[in-house]
Design an enzyme around this catalytic site. Structure first.
Site, PDB file in Angstrom:
ATOM      1  N   ASN A  12       0.846  -1.293  -0.155  1.00  0.00           N
ATOM      2  CA  ASN A  12      -0.180  -0.086   0.236  1.00  0.00           C
ATOM      3  C   ASN A  12       0.663   1.345  -0.391  1.00  0.00           C
ATOM      4  OD1 ASN A  12      -1.797   2.459   0.689  1.00  0.00           O
ATOM      5  ND2 ASN A  12      -2.347   1.585   2.649  1.00  0.00           N
ATOM      6  N   LYS A  14       0.506   4.327  -0.178  1.00  0.00           N
ATOM      7  CA  LYS A  14      -0.452   5.530   0.379  1.00  0.00           C
ATOM      8  C   LYS A  14       0.196   6.474  -1.005  1.00  0.00           C
ATOM      9  CE  LYS A  14       0.097   3.536   5.215  1.00  0.00           C
ATOM     10  NZ  LYS A  14       0.338   3.587   6.017  1.00  0.00           N
ATOM     11  N   HIS A 102      -9.520   1.226   5.037  1.00  0.00           N
ATOM     12  CA  HIS A 102      -7.817   1.739   5.889  1.00  0.00           C
ATOM     13  C   HIS A 102      -8.790   3.166   6.835  1.00  0.00           C
ATOM     14  CE1 HIS A 102      -3.769   2.718   6.537  1.00  0.00           C
ATOM     15  NE2 HIS A 102      -3.488   1.381   5.502  1.00  0.00           N
ATOM     16  N   GLU A 104      -5.998   4.690   7.937  1.00  0.00           N
ATOM     17  CA  GLU A 104      -6.401   6.200   7.732  1.00  0.00           C
ATOM     18  C   GLU A 104      -7.442   7.109   6.862  1.00  0.00           C
ATOM     19  OE1 GLU A 104      -3.128   5.977   5.719  1.00  0.00           O
ATOM     20  OE2 GLU A 104      -1.299   5.175   7.325  1.00  0.00           O
ATOM     21  N   GLU A 174      -5.211  -4.592  11.007  1.00  0.00           N
ATOM     22  CA  GLU A 174      -3.793  -3.639  11.372  1.00  0.00           C
ATOM     23  C   GLU A 174      -4.312  -3.133  12.312  1.00  0.00           C
ATOM     24  OE1 GLU A 174      -2.372  -2.778   7.097  1.00  0.00           O
ATOM     25  OE2 GLU A 174      -3.606  -0.830   7.634  1.00  0.00           O
ATOM     26  N   GLY A 180       2.872   3.007  10.686  1.00  0.00           N
ATOM     27  CA  GLY A 180       4.320   3.489  10.298  1.00  0.00           C
ATOM     28  C   GLY A 180       4.895   4.171  11.771  1.00  0.00           C
ATOM     29  N   SER A 219       3.918  -1.751  11.019  1.00  0.00           N
ATOM     30  CA  SER A 219       5.225  -1.738  10.453  1.00  0.00           C
ATOM     31  C   SER A 219       5.788  -3.469  10.028  1.00  0.00           C
ATOM     32  CB  SER A 219       5.904  -1.683  11.843  1.00  0.00           C
ATOM     33  OG  SER A 219       5.449  -0.176  11.702  1.00  0.00           O
TER      34      SER A 219
HETATM   35  P1  13P Z   1       3.782   0.264   7.438  1.00  0.00           P
HETATM   36  O1  13P Z   1       3.820  -0.750   6.981  1.00  0.00           O
HETATM   37  O2  13P Z   1       3.718   1.785   7.002  1.00  0.00           O
HETATM   38  O3  13P Z   1       3.222   0.987   8.678  1.00  0.00           O
HETATM   39  O4  13P Z   1       2.069   0.793   7.057  1.00  0.00           O
HETATM   40  C1  13P Z   1       1.523   0.093   7.245  1.00  0.00           C
HETATM   41  C2  13P Z   1      -0.211  -0.075   6.395  1.00  0.00           C
HETATM   42  O5  13P Z   1      -0.990   1.040   6.716  1.00  0.00           O
HETATM   43  C3  13P Z   1      -0.668  -0.883   5.155  1.00  0.00           C
HETATM   44  O6  13P Z   1      -1.673  -0.513   4.473  1.00  0.00           O
END
Ligand code: 13P
Length: 257
Positions: A12, A14, A102, A104, A174, A180, A219
């Protein structure tokens, strides 16, 4: 993980990579992957909307085995929704997967379970497969509410989704506090919660739950993927930061080696 479920590792990206960068990343990634890697793992990249057409052309032209995913969509198929992208638009680009719900999107853009449910249905209606994201906040984890939270997110998101559609479903667990932050759930914790998600799927779909793939995200790195994948309920990963660099993402995908 169970033998019957082929692992699926999706990047992903983003809001990263222009379409020009995206082409280079996919080319470099594919260069590092061998046919046996693609046989062992379903590999998917989810670029920004602006790069989907370029990556589709690259995948088609070079006959790459990389799958294409989008990060979001709007749930109506067309109309006056300025700035939004519809299911038919994505389906025409040969998009295989769409990430829905997601954290976010839920936290920054206020997506509710009801919106997530409509989006899941829009993905199916247009012949694509959802990667449905669920996960708890740190406060919820500390309050012992993780199981209740993920069960209710799964239940609400899949209202009206039938048995025949559920087979194509991918769920991504997640934990929000692990995204992150460099702080990943322990493989044991991740396996426990993915197990609870599978149990919730079982109450709705019976034994079909055993063929639905559940990813872990948060992560994920070359250094922790193997221990996560060794767990029986974890069937893949949704990778953010570590998927942006082709070398690092290739090492995540080749976790067996
Ligand atoms: P990270 O791997 O950067 O922690 O992000 C995870 C994520 O949100 C994947 O959709």
């Amino acid at each position: 993980m169970a033998e019957a479920r082929k692992p699926i590792i999706a990047g992903n990206w983003k809001m990263n990579h222009t379409h020009l960068d995206a082409i280079q990343v996919v080319q470099k990634l594919d260069y590092q992957l061998r046919p046996e890697d693609y046989r062992a793992v379903e590999v998917v990249v989810c670029p920004a909307f602006t790069a989907l057409r370029s990556i589709q052309t690259l995948i088609d032209g070079d006959k790459l085995e990389v799958g294409l995913g989008a990060q979001n969509l709007w749930y109506e198929d067309q109309g006056a929704f300025t700035g939004e992208i519809s299911g038919p638009m994505l389906a025409k680009l040969n998009v295989d997967y769409v990430i829905v719900g997601h954290s976010e999107r839920r936290q920054i853009f206020g997506e509710t379970d009801e919106v997530v449910n409509k989006k899941v249905k829009a993905v199916y209606r247009n012949g694509m497969k959802p990667i449905l994201c669920v996960g708890e906040t740190l406060e919820e984890r500390d309050a012992g509410e993780t199981e209740a939270k993920v069960r209710s997110q799964v239940k609400e998101a899949l209202k009206g989704v039938g048995q025949d559609q559920a087979e194509a479903l991918v769920v991504a667990y997640e934990p929000i506090w692990a995204i992150g932050t460099g702080r990943n759930a322990t493989p044991e914790d991740a396996d426990e919660t993915t197990g609870q998600i599978r149990d919730e799927l079982r109450t709705k779909y019976g034994d079909l739950a055993d063929s639905i793939r559940i990813q872990y995200g948060g992560s994920v790195k070359p250094g922790n993927i193997a221990d996560l994948m060794a767990k029986p309920n974890i069937d893949g990963a949704l990778v953010g930061g570590a998927s942006l660099d082709p070398d690092e993402f290739a090492r995540v995908i080749r976790y067996r080696i």
